[in-house]
Design an enzyme around this catalytic site. Structure first.
Site: not given
Length: 682
Positions: A255, A294
């Site tokens: 990720e 993120c």
């Protein structure tokens, strides 16, 4: 504070000459972080043999309860974690996202596992797969715990949530964890693990911690292990290409940070609520965790006719953001996690500035910081850039400033907006702010393939929306391309990620013995004692009862129709029914299952306490006036429930397979019922 790792059941202090980690607010030394001296091979073996053995012996519900109890314990230490969290630059709101968000995720996974999976050590997935004409050969899919460890390499921005959202599904799956937090904020992760270990709620070997580098850890993994990574795409690619990862086909879930976008709909007017929501969402994503998320909005895609209005509105809102010591009253944005991160953002903003115009903030913008004893080394102001040619300029789609930085980009049509969004080459999340559902549909369908999650935000859902940047335990978190190509979270699928899916073939009876679930074609058993007179422990999977017969009369149809109010023509109109697909009047489907219940239920008080529900109902064939029905009910699956304080007695849920047949032995209805059944013992 001394940096420590937890390995093979002991705390190991790091080398005092390790990497210096400083308070993001005042620059004071917190600790030196080092993993020198750790035996990574022994850590893997300790988790693989000691931790796995203990977890594998527990049922999924027992593991889920252990995770829940750990979360309850950590909840009592929340104030302590908040105090440490402020040293990373996190405000109270930032800490709430990281700490409370992580604990909520643990509670969520515990509930998901106990709600969706049987109380077994394994998972049966999907329906039976028939493989032969006569039904003597079939297949099932099962998931069993991998006989290894899961290595979690986490990013610096969420030292609590980043760990907890990964260890919860892994532990529930029966796979012990080795946690490797980012060095710069490892001290907060360490504090949480110290409390987990001290609680003694997890078996030995279930969790280990590495503060510092991973050394040769990846060399000691094998095909039964799992690696998950969260962080920069560059680091992730290097780890994913590790020779041992490739040679052993070790699952690697990545990720990575991505250039997420938010699109303001073409239909939105400046006076619409959606315009204000768009401005608020971008501001929030720029300033929460000082933009170190993120999922933060890096690209604001705006109709060309509204660019000036958006810029002015953002400047006005950002000018009210108070920066400084995150513990000081009124401060909405703290520093970045450290000087190195500040320097990296300054460099990336400089790089972006060669292709875009800095219109607010920037490297040389003055900062008025609130609080005493502040060192400016880690602070960076909210910064807006403008790229007037986003379709021909690659920089804002490939260069990410991981902080309070966003770039505004104009578009002339919905197709252009979609094209700009997709130029990020894969994102964790994108959002669309519009009250026009057709417009939203067009954008989602055009851009979904490039995103792991997409939010449609408008006045109808704004009050309860979790927002653009909030991953949720029930939803997939990940994305294609630049975002890493992985998936985590996503409810039960996250737990399954740490398990091996295996197809099992054999006779229905053999498959029933392996899966502990009855399936059509398997041998059944029966006794003289009605199954509703038996306690949970006494019932056997495959135990069945075949009832007496009952002939359906016209009076049954009329009485049920009058009682229910269902006078559909197929039940009451002889002429219309003759022209229908049935050819004649038929009994109500719901009468059939009601009559079936009357045939298989034992009416006296007993261990069966309540009807818990009905699933998978299918009316296979019509039942006409004069047809005779019979019911076969079979114990399909048993799920032991935890006793709650308010329960009078311990219970379990029994899932029954129900088949209703006519006088020709043709099945007319199929369904499952669930009953709450008393247990003899805890």
């Amino acid at each position: 504070m001394k940096s420590k790792s937890y390995a093979c059941g002991s705390w190991v202090e790091g080398d005092p000459r390790g990497a210096e980690v400083r308070d993001a607010v005042n620059g004071k030394l917190i600790c030196n972080v080092s993993s020198v001296g750790l035996d990574f091979q022994k850590m893997v073996e300790h988790g693989r043999f000691i931790g796995h053995a203990s977890l594998a012996a527990m049922t999924i519900h027992e593991r889920a309860n252990a995770v829940k109890n750990v979360a309850k314990h950590l909840l009592t230490k929340k104030d302590y974690f908040y105090k440490i969290s402020s040293q990373t630059g996190a405000t109270k709101t930032d800490s709430w996202i990281d700490i409370d968000g992580g604990l909520a995720t643990m509670f969520s996974y515990s509930g998901i596992a106990r709600r969706e999976f049987a109380n077994e050590t394994f998972i049966v997935e999907g329906p039976p797969e028939p493989l032969s004409v006569n039904g003597t050969f079939a297949a099932r899919h099962i998931l069993t715990s991998k006989k290894g460890v899961s290595v979690h390499i986490n990013a610096f921005n969420f030292p609590c949530w980043g760990m907890l959202e990964k260890i919860a599904p892994s532990l529930i799956a029966g796979v012990p964890v080795i946690v490797k937090p980012a060095t710069v904020s490892a001290y907060l992760t360490q504090a949480v693990v110290e409390e987990i270990v001290a609680s003694k709620l997890l078996p030995e070997g279930a969790i280990q911690l590495i503060c510092g580098g991973v050394g040769d850890l990846l060399d000691h993994l094998n095909e039964q292990d799992v690696v998950t990574f969260t962080g920069s795409a560059t680091t992730g690619k290097k780890l994913r290409c590790h020779p041992n990862i490739i040679d052993n086909s070790i699952p690697f879930n990545m990720e990575a940070d991505s250039l997420n976008c938010s699109i303001l709909g073409e239909s939105v007017c400046v006076d619409d609520p959606e315009f204000g929501l768009f401005i608020k969402e971008i501001t929030t994503e720029m300033t929460a965790k000082a933009g170190q998320k993120c999922t933060a909005i890096r690209r604001a895609i705006v109709p060309a006719t509204k660019v000036n209005a958006v810029i002015e509105a953002l400047k006005e809102r950002l000018s009210t953001v108070v920066m400084g010591d995150p513990t000081a009253e009124g401060v909405a944005m703290g520093p970045l996690v450290g000087r190195a991160q500040r320097d990296d953002i300054r460099d990336t903003v400089t790089a972006l500035g060669r292709h875009c115009e800095v219109i607010y903030g920037g490297n040389n913008a003055p900062m008025d910081l609130v609080g005493d004893g502040i060192e400016q080394h880690a602070f960076y102001p909210p910064t807006l850039l403008y790229c007037g040619t986003p379709l021909t300029t690659d920089a804002p789609h490939s260069i990410e400033a991981f902080g309070p930085v966003s770039t505004i980009m104009p578009y002339d049509s919905i197709d252009q907006a979609i094209a700009i969004a997709c130029m990020g080459r894969g994102s964790l999340v994108g959002s669309v702010v519009t009250y026009d559902d057709h417009e939203a549909s067009q954008i989602i369908m055009g851009a979904a393939a490039f995103h792991g999650r997409m939010l449609v935000l408008n006045r109808d859902c704004a009050k309860e929306s979790t927002g653009h940047g909030s991953p949720l335990p029930t939803l997939v978190h990940g994305g294609p391309g630049r975002a890493g190509g992985g998936e985590e979270l996503g409810g039960s699928r996250a737990i399954k990620h740490y398990m091996q899916r295996t197809a099992i073939q054999g006779s229905p009876t053999s498959l029933m013995a392996i899966t502990r679930e009855y399936m059509p074609g398997a041998k059944t058993s029966s006794t003289d004692r009605h199954p509703f007179r038996k306690y949970f422990e006494e019932l056997l999977v495959g135990e069945s009862l075949t009832t007496h017969r009952r002939t359906v009369t016209e009076a049954d149809i009329v009485n049920f129709g009058c009682l229910s109010g269902d006078h559909f023509y197929a039940h009451f109109d002889e002429i219309a029914a003759k022209d229908s697909l049935f050819g004649q009047r038929v009994a109500h489907g719901y009468f059939i299952i009601s009559a079936a219940a009357g045939m298989f239920v034992d009416p006296a008080p007993g261990p069966v306490l309540a009807n818990y529900g009905l699933e998978n109902l299918r009316f296979v064939e019509p039942v006409h006036i004069g047809d005779t029905i019979q019911v076969k009910i079979t114990v399909k699956k048993k799920i032991k429930k935890d006793k709650r304080p308010e329960d009078k007695s311990p219970t379990g849920v029994v899932l029954w397979d129900v088949q209703v047949s006519n006088q020709h032995q043709v099945i007319v209805a199929l369904y499952d019922i669930l009953t709450l059944v008393e247990r003899k013992h805890l």
